[in-house]
Scaffold this motif. Structure first.
Motif, PDB file in Angstrom:
ATOM      1  N   ALA A   1      67.257 -20.806 -46.567  1.00 33.22           N
ATOM      2  CA  ALA A   1      65.862 -21.004 -46.158  1.00 33.22           C
ATOM      3  C   ALA A   1      64.958 -21.389 -47.316  1.00 33.22           C
ATOM      4  O   ALA A   1      63.904 -22.002 -47.090  1.00 33.22           O
ATOM      5  CB  ALA A   1      65.325 -19.729 -45.489  1.00 33.22           C
ATOM      6  N   VAL A   2      65.331 -21.051 -48.544  1.00 31.67           N
ATOM      7  CA  VAL A   2      64.482 -21.351 -49.700  1.00 31.67           C
ATOM      8  C   VAL A   2      65.145 -22.381 -50.607  1.00 31.67           C
ATOM      9  O   VAL A   2      64.638 -23.493 -50.787  1.00 31.67           O
ATOM     10  CB  VAL A   2      64.141 -20.068 -50.492  1.00 31.67           C
ATOM     11  CG1 VAL A   2      63.334 -20.413 -51.734  1.00 31.67           C
ATOM     12  CG2 VAL A   2      63.359 -19.100 -49.612  1.00 31.67           C
ATOM     13  N   VAL A   3      66.321 -22.045 -51.161  1.00 26.36           N
ATOM     14  CA  VAL A   3      66.922 -22.909 -52.183  1.00 26.36           C
ATOM     15  C   VAL A   3      67.407 -24.223 -51.576  1.00 26.36           C
ATOM     16  O   VAL A   3      67.023 -25.308 -52.024  1.00 26.36           O
ATOM     17  CB  VAL A   3      68.067 -22.175 -52.907  1.00 26.36           C
ATOM     18  CG1 VAL A   3      68.689 -23.082 -53.957  1.00 26.36           C
ATOM     19  CG2 VAL A   3      67.538 -20.902 -53.553  1.00 26.36           C
ATOM     20  N   ARG A   4      68.268 -24.150 -50.557  1.00 27.10           N
ATOM     21  CA  ARG A   4      68.780 -25.382 -49.970  1.00 27.10           C
ATOM     22  C   ARG A   4      67.680 -26.189 -49.305  1.00 27.10           C
ATOM     23  O   ARG A   4      67.693 -27.415 -49.314  1.00 27.10           O
ATOM     24  CB  ARG A   4      69.878 -25.066 -48.949  1.00 27.10           C
ATOM     25  CG  ARG A   4      71.147 -24.520 -49.570  1.00 27.10           C
ATOM     26  CD  ARG A   4      71.733 -25.454 -50.590  1.00 27.10           C
ATOM     27  NE  ARG A   4      73.022 -24.978 -51.096  1.00 27.10           N
ATOM     28  CZ  ARG A   4      73.653 -25.477 -52.126  1.00 27.10           C
ATOM     29  NH1 ARG A   4      73.107 -26.460 -52.824  1.00 27.10           N
ATOM     30  NH2 ARG A   4      74.821 -25.000 -52.518  1.00 27.10           N
ATOM     31  N   ARG A   5      66.706 -25.514 -48.724  1.00 24.07           N
ATOM     32  CA  ARG A   5      65.586 -26.212 -48.092  1.00 24.07           C
ATOM     33  C   ARG A   5      64.740 -26.945 -49.131  1.00 24.07           C
ATOM     34  O   ARG A   5      64.220 -28.036 -48.879  1.00 24.07           O
ATOM     35  CB  ARG A   5      64.732 -25.195 -47.331  1.00 24.07           C
ATOM     36  CG  ARG A   5      63.568 -25.782 -46.540  1.00 24.07           C
ATOM     37  CD  ARG A   5      62.832 -24.645 -45.842  1.00 24.07           C
ATOM     38  NE  ARG A   5      61.612 -25.095 -45.199  1.00 24.07           N
ATOM     39  CZ  ARG A   5      61.516 -25.477 -43.933  1.00 24.07           C
ATOM     40  NH1 ARG A   5      62.591 -25.487 -43.183  1.00 24.07           N
ATOM     41  NH2 ARG A   5      60.360 -25.854 -43.412  1.00 24.07           N
TER      42      ARG A   5
ATOM     43  N   ALA B   1      62.032 -36.771 -41.691  1.00 17.93           N
ATOM     44  CA  ALA B   1      62.198 -35.829 -42.797  1.00 17.93           C
ATOM     45  C   ALA B   1      61.490 -36.370 -44.039  1.00 17.93           C
ATOM     46  O   ALA B   1      61.796 -37.453 -44.516  1.00 17.93           O
ATOM     47  CB  ALA B   1      63.680 -35.616 -43.087  1.00 17.93           C
ATOM     48  N   ILE B   2      60.525 -35.615 -44.550  1.00 19.57           N
ATOM     49  CA  ILE B   2      59.717 -36.107 -45.664  1.00 19.57           C
ATOM     50  C   ILE B   2      60.075 -35.436 -46.978  1.00 19.57           C
ATOM     51  O   ILE B   2      59.558 -35.829 -48.013  1.00 19.57           O
ATOM     52  CB  ILE B   2      58.212 -35.900 -45.384  1.00 19.57           C
ATOM     53  CG1 ILE B   2      57.901 -34.419 -45.201  1.00 19.57           C
ATOM     54  CG2 ILE B   2      57.782 -36.721 -44.208  1.00 19.57           C
ATOM     55  CD1 ILE B   2      56.424 -34.129 -45.120  1.00 19.57           C
ATOM     56  N   ARG B   3      60.941 -34.422 -46.975  1.00 20.15           N
ATOM     57  CA  ARG B   3      61.349 -33.850 -48.255  1.00 20.15           C
ATOM     58  C   ARG B   3      62.286 -34.844 -48.942  1.00 20.15           C
ATOM     59  O   ARG B   3      63.317 -35.236 -48.379  1.00 20.15           O
ATOM     60  CB  ARG B   3      62.076 -32.521 -48.056  1.00 20.15           C
ATOM     61  CG  ARG B   3      61.220 -31.422 -47.457  1.00 20.15           C
ATOM     62  CD  ARG B   3      61.987 -30.100 -47.459  1.00 20.15           C
ATOM     63  NE  ARG B   3      61.312 -29.139 -46.601  1.00 20.15           N
ATOM     64  CZ  ARG B   3      61.599 -28.966 -45.320  1.00 20.15           C
ATOM     65  NH1 ARG B   3      62.546 -29.679 -44.759  1.00 20.15           N
ATOM     66  NH2 ARG B   3      60.940 -28.098 -44.589  1.00 20.15           N
ATOM     67  N   PRO B   4      61.984 -35.261 -50.144  1.00 19.09           N
ATOM     68  CA  PRO B   4      62.881 -36.204 -50.824  1.00 19.09           C
ATOM     69  C   PRO B   4      64.299 -35.674 -50.963  1.00 19.09           C
ATOM     70  O   PRO B   4      65.256 -36.442 -50.931  1.00 19.09           O
ATOM     71  CB  PRO B   4      62.213 -36.397 -52.192  1.00 19.09           C
ATOM     72  CG  PRO B   4      60.766 -36.068 -51.959  1.00 19.09           C
ATOM     73  CD  PRO B   4      60.760 -34.989 -50.925  1.00 19.09           C
ATOM     74  N   THR B   5      64.445 -34.347 -51.095  1.00 20.36           N
ATOM     75  CA  THR B   5      65.789 -33.781 -51.243  1.00 20.36           C
ATOM     76  C   THR B   5      66.548 -33.739 -49.933  1.00 20.36           C
ATOM     77  O   THR B   5      67.736 -33.397 -49.923  1.00 20.36           O
ATOM     78  CB  THR B   5      65.680 -32.354 -51.821  1.00 20.36           C
ATOM     79  OG1 THR B   5      64.706 -31.603 -51.072  1.00 20.36           O
ATOM     80  CG2 THR B   5      65.255 -32.398 -53.274  1.00 20.36           C
TER      81      THR B   5
ATOM     82  N   ALA C   1      51.158 -28.525 -43.600  1.00 23.05           N
ATOM     83  CA  ALA C   1      50.768 -27.760 -44.790  1.00 23.05           C
ATOM     84  C   ALA C   1      51.580 -26.480 -44.937  1.00 23.05           C
ATOM     85  O   ALA C   1      51.688 -25.937 -46.039  1.00 23.05           O
ATOM     86  CB  ALA C   1      49.277 -27.429 -44.741  1.00 23.05           C
ATOM     87  N   SER C   2      52.157 -25.988 -43.832  1.00 26.54           N
ATOM     88  CA  SER C   2      53.001 -24.789 -43.885  1.00 26.54           C
ATOM     89  C   SER C   2      54.452 -25.120 -44.182  1.00 26.54           C
ATOM     90  O   SER C   2      55.296 -24.238 -44.163  1.00 26.54           O
ATOM     91  CB  SER C   2      52.924 -24.041 -42.553  1.00 26.54           C
ATOM     92  OG  SER C   2      53.597 -24.773 -41.529  1.00 26.54           O
ATOM     93  N   ASP C   3      54.747 -26.408 -44.420  1.00 24.55           N
ATOM     94  CA  ASP C   3      56.113 -26.890 -44.646  1.00 24.55           C
ATOM     95  C   ASP C   3      56.951 -26.758 -43.382  1.00 24.55           C
ATOM     96  O   ASP C   3      58.130 -26.421 -43.427  1.00 24.55           O
ATOM     97  CB  ASP C   3      56.780 -26.151 -45.807  1.00 24.55           C
ATOM     98  CG  ASP C   3      57.960 -26.937 -46.381  1.00 24.55           C
ATOM     99  OD1 ASP C   3      58.058 -28.146 -46.082  1.00 24.55           O
ATOM    100  OD2 ASP C   3      58.768 -26.342 -47.110  1.00 24.55           O
TER     101      ASP C   3
END
Length: 504
Positions: free
Chosen positions: A273-277, A408-412, A81-83
């Motif tokens: 840490a934000v955009v590329r992630r 890795a579960i982020r689709p991006t 939940a905290s990514d």
């Protein structure tokens, strides 16, 4: 007497220990004296070695288990939940995240489990999550020196002397994919120096008037007034339009030194840490992609600024070649802004109202849904793209319990699917391929030069000498097929079609 090896000491211990345990008190003292002199062990250590195997001294005592499977499962869910932040950041986030998830009905922990989770150290968190993390296993243009650039003062990372909230660094992140050709979307990133508060917005094109318009919209979202803007030397920033905008809005406009990215260390860190992630490295262009990115950043700004703790460098001390860095405890940008004495009570109250209505799991679900659509937009044709319907919150929360098993579960974060490249030009030998194949099968020892000469004799003026290399590559494939047939038997071919001759 020379020093005994460790192997010899072990053998001597095994030989003497049985006799030592069977001896009387006086004999034990004499044996122990001799053993200490020979091995060089400390007397207390020698006593433990020789009497090992007697009752309470047998083996190493097992430490009592503090955290059971219930605590581990709850920690995994909170980590997802905290990514998936690190243990030190998750330790600082646990009280906030637990309270927010319980407030929205996602968690109902027993008091003893809740107490153990909050008491868990950062090292224990990393150690508990270690087995799960094991399987989860980025053209330089020289700016021209001109009067406008020289008129904007330079500010380095060392020049920030505890500024008030409102002094930000700005940068652009290009979503060009593997090629920088053509027009593609860029993300404008603003990072506050004092608190780490980060705002992002997509730019459809690199244009100074559009950048000023987007900057106006971002200023409305900031919880504080924009007091200073520090940029790099890109021409989209170094222009009269943006300079006049800052002068009219009473914003201090500064820039970093050319080719010194460390001068903008705060925003450069957030680029990754934000955009590329969140977005990854795919190419995005067009209005549809810009709309999806804007939707993603609306959820991401709340998730990052309220539920993503980060470290902040306090001091650096150089000792020769070694640099010792001191960091503050992890805290979210919201926490730093509320704790700053320069923040007004009205801002604190407004931030508390926003925080009270935020559900981190709902925000993360919305982020995942938009990430799925962005990845599909870049990788799949329009007919096969998902409809963008978000997963029900109960199913999404249940999926977080076992999401680590899928990696890795982020689709991006998925690998970019590259289209298989076909022939770049028509086959120049397509009309003569059948003749060439027949000549090769009849006389397989012929070289490419000989076959090309025969081909030129059969078809004068159609096949120039520059096709020799192409023909040689074709022969290499045919010879490989012939070698396979010799080793593994004849190639299976379709049976010939027999023509039935009629009566003559």
């Amino acid at each position: 007497m020379g020093r005994l090896s460790m192997a010899t000491r072990k053998e001597l211990t095994t030989a003497v220990s049985e006799r030592y345990r069977a001896s009387t008190r006086a004999e034990k003292a004499r044996i122990l004296d001799e053993f200490v002199v020979v091995t060089g062990f400390h007397r207390k250590h020698a006593m433990r070695l020789l009497r090992r195997g007697e009752g309470p001294f047998a083996g190493r005592r097992a430490r009592p288990r503090i955290y059971d499977e219930a605590e581990r499962n709850a920690l995994i869910l909170l980590w997802e939940a905290s990514d998936r932040v690190c243990g030190k950041r998750l330790k600082a986030l646990l009280p906030i995240l637990l309270e927010a998830m319980e407030r929205h009905g996602h968690f109902d922990l027993a008091p003893e489990i809740r107490g153990k989770l909050l008491a868990m150290s950062a090292a224990t968190i990393d150690r508990t999550l270690g087995p799960i993390r094991e399987g989860l296993g980025r053209p330089r243009r020289r700016p021209a020196a001109h009067a406008l650039r020289r008129s904007i003062p330079i500010r380095t990372s060392a020049d920030w002397d505890d500024p008030a909230p409102g002094f930000v660094e700005a940068d652009l992140v290009a979503h060009s994919g593997p090629s920088a050709r053509g027009s593609f979307i860029q993300t404008l990133v603003l990072t506050d120096i004092a608190t780490g508060w980060t705002e992002c917005a997509p730019l459809l094109v690199r244009e100074q008037t559009l950048l000023s318009t987007v900057l106006t919209e971002l200023r409305k979202q900031l919880p504080f007034a924009l007091l200073g803007l520090d940029t790099d030397n890109d021409t989209v920033f170094m222009n009269e339009t943006l300079k006049a905008y800052c002068v009219a809005a009473n914003i201090v406009f500064t820039r970093c030194r050319p080719y010194r990215k460390n001068d903008q260390a705060f925003v450069e860190q957030k680029n990754g840490a934000v955009v590329r992630r969140m977005v990854g490295y795919r190419r995005f262009e067009g209005l549809e992609a810009a709309t999806l990115l804007a939707k993603l950043y609306r959820s991401a700004r709340l998730f990052v600024n309220f539920f993503q703790p980060s470290f902040k460098l306090i001091a650096k001390q150089r000792d020769g070649a070694r640099v010792r860095k001191t960091y503050s405890p992890p805290a979210t940008p919201h926490q730093r802004l509320v704790a700053d004495p320069r923040t007004s009570d009205a801002v604190r109250s407004r931030l508390q109202e926003i925080y009270a209505g935020l559900d981190p799991v709902l925000l993360l679900r919305d982020i995942r849904a938009v990430q799925e659509r962005l990845a599909a937009l870049a990788d799949t044709p329009p007919a096969m793209r998902p409809d963008g319907t978000a997963q029900p919150i109960d199913l999404f929360l249940a999926s977080l319990r076992t999401a680590w098993k899928d990696g890795a579960i982020r689709p991006t974060d998925r690998p970019i699917v590259k289209a298989k490249r076909g022939r770049r030009r028509p086959d120049p030998l397509v009309k003569a391929t059948a003749d060439l194949r027949n000549w090769f099968e009849a006389e397989p020892w012929r070289t490419g030069s000989e076959l090309l000469s025969r081909l030129q004799a059969e078809y004068p003026g159609d096949y120039p000498d520059k096709l020799l290399r192409t023909l040689q590559r074709r022969l290499k494939v045919w010879r490989s097929e012939q070698a396979d047939a010799l080793l593994f038997g004849p190639l299976i071919k379709e049976p010939p079609i027999l023509e039935i001759a009629g009566p003559h």
